[in-house]
Scaffold this active site. Structure first.
Site, PDB file in Angstrom:
ATOM      1  N   ARG A   1      -4.006 -21.220 -24.048  1.00 53.21           N
ATOM      2  CA  ARG A   1      -2.848 -21.282 -23.159  1.00 53.21           C
ATOM      3  C   ARG A   1      -3.312 -21.638 -21.742  1.00 53.21           C
ATOM      4  NH1 ARG A   1       0.446 -15.793 -22.602  1.00 53.21           N
ATOM      5  NH2 ARG A   1      -1.624 -15.149 -21.885  1.00 53.21           N
ATOM      6  N   THR A   2      -4.324 -20.921 -21.254  1.00 56.43           N
ATOM      7  CA  THR A   2      -4.897 -21.235 -19.945  1.00 56.43           C
ATOM      8  C   THR A   2      -6.016 -22.253 -20.165  1.00 56.43           C
ATOM      9  OG1 THR A   2      -4.418 -18.959 -19.313  1.00 56.43           O
ATOM     10  CG2 THR A   2      -5.893 -20.206 -17.853  1.00 56.43           C
TER      11      THR A   2
ATOM     12  N   LYS B   1     -18.562  -1.704 -25.500  1.00 56.50           N
ATOM     13  CA  LYS B   1     -19.359  -2.844 -25.973  1.00 56.50           C
ATOM     14  C   LYS B   1     -20.139  -3.531 -24.847  1.00 56.50           C
ATOM     15  CE  LYS B   1     -16.727  -3.815 -30.081  1.00 56.50           C
ATOM     16  NZ  LYS B   1     -16.443  -4.832 -31.067  1.00 56.50           N
TER      17      LYS B   1
ATOM     18  N   THR C   1     -17.820   0.543 -30.152  1.00 55.53           N
ATOM     19  CA  THR C   1     -16.426   0.132 -30.165  1.00 55.53           C
ATOM     20  C   THR C   1     -15.824   0.361 -28.782  1.00 55.53           C
ATOM     21  OG1 THR C   1     -14.361   0.268 -31.421  1.00 55.53           O
ATOM     22  CG2 THR C   1     -15.548   2.338 -31.105  1.00 55.53           C
TER      23      THR C   1
ATOM     24  N   GLY D   1      -7.138 -11.646 -41.820  1.00 56.52           N
ATOM     25  CA  GLY D   1      -7.888 -10.910 -40.801  1.00 56.52           C
ATOM     26  C   GLY D   1      -8.654  -9.728 -41.366  1.00 56.52           C
TER      27      GLY D   1
ATOM     28  N   ASP E   1      -8.124 -23.859 -18.298  1.00 54.72           N
ATOM     29  CA  ASP E   1      -9.420 -23.675 -17.635  1.00 54.72           C
ATOM     30  C   ASP E   1     -10.388 -22.847 -18.473  1.00 54.72           C
ATOM     31  OD1 ASP E   1      -8.361 -25.093 -15.608  1.00 54.72           O
ATOM     32  OD2 ASP E   1      -8.382 -23.477 -14.107  1.00 54.72           O
TER      33      ASP E   1
ATOM     34  N   SER F   1     -15.282   4.250 -39.683  1.00 56.15           N
ATOM     35  CA  SER F   1     -16.692   3.959 -39.945  1.00 56.15           C
ATOM     36  C   SER F   1     -17.482   5.134 -40.525  1.00 56.15           C
ATOM     37  CB  SER F   1     -17.368   3.450 -38.674  1.00 56.15           C
ATOM     38  OG  SER F   1     -16.852   2.186 -38.349  1.00 56.15           O
TER      39      SER F   1
ATOM     40  N   GLY G   1     -10.592 -15.533 -25.328  1.00 59.61           N
ATOM     41  CA  GLY G   1     -10.965 -14.171 -24.934  1.00 59.61           C
ATOM     42  C   GLY G   1     -12.227 -13.754 -25.688  1.00 59.61           C
TER      43      GLY G   1
HETATM   44  P1  ATR Z   1      -9.564 -10.587 -27.364  1.00 62.38           P
HETATM   45  O1  ATR Z   1     -10.741  -9.896 -26.756  1.00 62.38           O
HETATM   46  O2  ATR Z   1      -8.936  -9.865 -28.516  1.00 62.38           O
HETATM   47  O3  ATR Z   1      -9.858 -12.010 -27.708  1.00 62.38           O
HETATM   48  P2  ATR Z   1      -8.346 -11.161 -24.796  1.00 62.38           P
HETATM   49  O4  ATR Z   1      -9.701 -11.252 -24.206  1.00 62.38           O
HETATM   50  O5  ATR Z   1      -7.303 -10.423 -24.080  1.00 62.38           O
HETATM   51  O6  ATR Z   1      -8.398 -10.543 -26.254  1.00 62.38           O
HETATM   52  O7  ATR Z   1      -7.852 -12.677 -25.077  1.00 62.38           O
HETATM   53  C1  ATR Z   1      -6.578 -12.937 -25.466  1.00 62.38           C
HETATM   54  C2  ATR Z   1      -6.453 -14.414 -25.827  1.00 62.38           C
HETATM   55  O8  ATR Z   1      -5.156 -14.611 -26.399  1.00 62.38           O
HETATM   56  C3  ATR Z   1      -6.525 -15.337 -24.632  1.00 62.38           C
HETATM   57  O9  ATR Z   1      -7.094 -16.570 -25.055  1.00 62.38           O
HETATM   58  C4  ATR Z   1      -5.042 -15.519 -24.256  1.00 62.38           C
HETATM   59  O10 ATR Z   1      -4.744 -16.727 -23.583  1.00 62.38           O
HETATM   60  P3  ATR Z   1      -4.909 -16.851 -21.972  1.00 62.38           P
HETATM   61  O11 ATR Z   1      -6.362 -17.129 -21.723  1.00 62.38           O
HETATM   62  O12 ATR Z   1      -4.028 -17.984 -21.601  1.00 62.38           O
HETATM   63  O13 ATR Z   1      -4.457 -15.535 -21.397  1.00 62.38           O
HETATM   64  C5  ATR Z   1      -4.413 -15.531 -25.625  1.00 62.38           C
HETATM   65  N1  ATR Z   1      -2.995 -15.113 -25.606  1.00 62.38           N
HETATM   66  C6  ATR Z   1      -2.524 -13.854 -25.464  1.00 62.38           C
HETATM   67  N2  ATR Z   1      -1.176 -13.851 -25.515  1.00 62.38           N
HETATM   68  C7  ATR Z   1      -0.785 -15.138 -25.693  1.00 62.38           C
HETATM   69  C8  ATR Z   1       0.487 -15.786 -25.820  1.00 62.38           C
HETATM   70  N3  ATR Z   1       1.631 -15.101 -25.797  1.00 62.38           N
HETATM   71  N4  ATR Z   1       0.500 -17.122 -26.010  1.00 62.38           N
HETATM   72  C9  ATR Z   1      -0.655 -17.816 -26.066  1.00 62.38           C
HETATM   73  N5  ATR Z   1      -1.879 -17.275 -25.929  1.00 62.38           N
HETATM   74  C10 ATR Z   1      -1.954 -15.948 -25.755  1.00 62.38           C
END
Ligand code: ATR
Length: 288
Positions: free
Chosen positions: A171-172, A74, A70, A258, A174, A27, A149
């Site tokens: 994946r999760t 944050k 950063t 990205g 909830d 930056s 996330g």
């Molecule tokens: P960021 O701030 O970069 O978004 P994070 O808060 O760690 O990073 O979030 C990671 C995201 O990637 C989450 O949605 C996670 O899914 P879970 O909520 O189930 O943990 C997802 N993620 C990470 N590794 C994964 C994997 N191997 N397969 C599927 N989802 C994955």
């Protein structure tokens, strides 16, 4: 002459990026080059900070005009603002703070998602050409966000703000449900995503690390499912062409890398800091 030393004077505005570590940040190089090319009287410093609150209190002069935030500051940055933009409040983190010239108050924003949203909108406009000049090309579209996330949240709010119909797949389950609830959207498990095709021409955004180097053979969604999408964005930038983007391209979708997220974010932040239009080609060249 990274810091345009000859131009520093009593009217020079001071900016910086607050983080720890900070030495890797591009930056300072980016913004000082951009300030110089637009003759903006500012300087932008790398700020290695342990305690954000102490730092902000110590540098309360109006000449300290704005900061970028950063890792890992944050969230702490948000607590040091006089006012916080509603989206930043929802996300629970800020990416920049600007001192309002009229009253000196520090206003926090989270513009991390704006770069990605701007890049996606540009990709949509370029691919269909027929979108009306006003309004977002995202309005009314199904906008599927993979991941819940920090990045997933930001993109989901961004899509929601543009009038898209947001779907959160995670994946999760909830966590998908919680985020979808906040943006009036629908939740899916990651497994269900492969069979999800209520309509054609949807938009897909990956915010998980699935497919990131070194596990570049991974993808979060089957190639078969990709034919229902007109545009796919992957927040991963190492590698630039992920398996997801390659398969999306093979399926005929527009792809957005990205790296475009960072480039567009810099355009937005430069404008917020200076009020001037961003020198886009220079920013692209520095970040290339
Ligand atoms: P960021 O701030 O970069 O978004 P994070 O808060 O760690 O990073 O979030 C990671 C995201 O990637 C989450 O949605 C996670 O899914 P879970 O909520 O189930 O943990 C997802 N993620 C990470 N590794 C994964 C994997 N191997 N397969 C599927 N989802 C994955």
């Amino acid at each position: 002459d990274l810091y345009n030393m000859r131009h520093i004077g009593p009217d020079t505005k001071v900016y910086g990026v607050i983080g720890n570590p900070i030495s890797h940040s591009k930056s300072p190089h980016l913004y000082n080059a951009a300030f110089r090319s637009t003759s903006f009287n500012g300087i932008y410093l790398p700020l290695l900070v342990d305690n954000v609150s102490n730092f902000i209190t110590a540098y309360s002069s109006p000449d300290f005009a704005g900061y970028s935030f950063t890792i890992p500051h944050k969230e702490a940055g948000l607590k040091c603002c006089d006012e916080v933009d509603p989206i930043a409040k929802q996300i629970g983190a800020i990416s920049c703070m600007i001192r309002r010239p009229t009253d000196g108050k520090l206003i926090g924003y989270n513009i991390d998602y704006l770069g990605a949203i701007a890049a996606i909108e540009e990709g949509l406009r370029a691919s269909n050409g027929t979108t009306p000049a006003s309004g977002s090309p995202l309005a009314g579209k199904i906008f599927v966000v993979i991941g819940a996330g920090g990045a997933g949240k930001a993109l989901a709010y961004g899509g929601y703000e543009k009038g898209a119909r947001v779907v959160v797949a995670n994946r999760t389950y909830d966590k998908a449900e919680e985020l979808a609830g906040k943006v009036g959207g629908q939740a899916l498990s990651l497994a269900a995503l492969n069979d999800f095709h209520p309509e054609e021409g949807m938009i897909l955004v990956n915010t998980t690390s699935v497919g990131m180097k070194p596990r570049i053979d991974k993808t979060p969604v089957s190639k078969e499912a990709l034919k229902h999408y007109s545009l796919v964005f992957d927040a991963i930038y190492t590698p630039k062409l992920t398996r997801l983007l390659r398969e999306a391209q093979e399926s005929g979708a527009t792809i957005v890398y990205g790296t475009e997220m960072f480039i567009n974010q810099a355009f937005v932040q430069f404008k917020m800091f200076t009020g001037l239009p961003a020198p886009k080609q220079l920013i692209r060249d520095v970040l290339a």
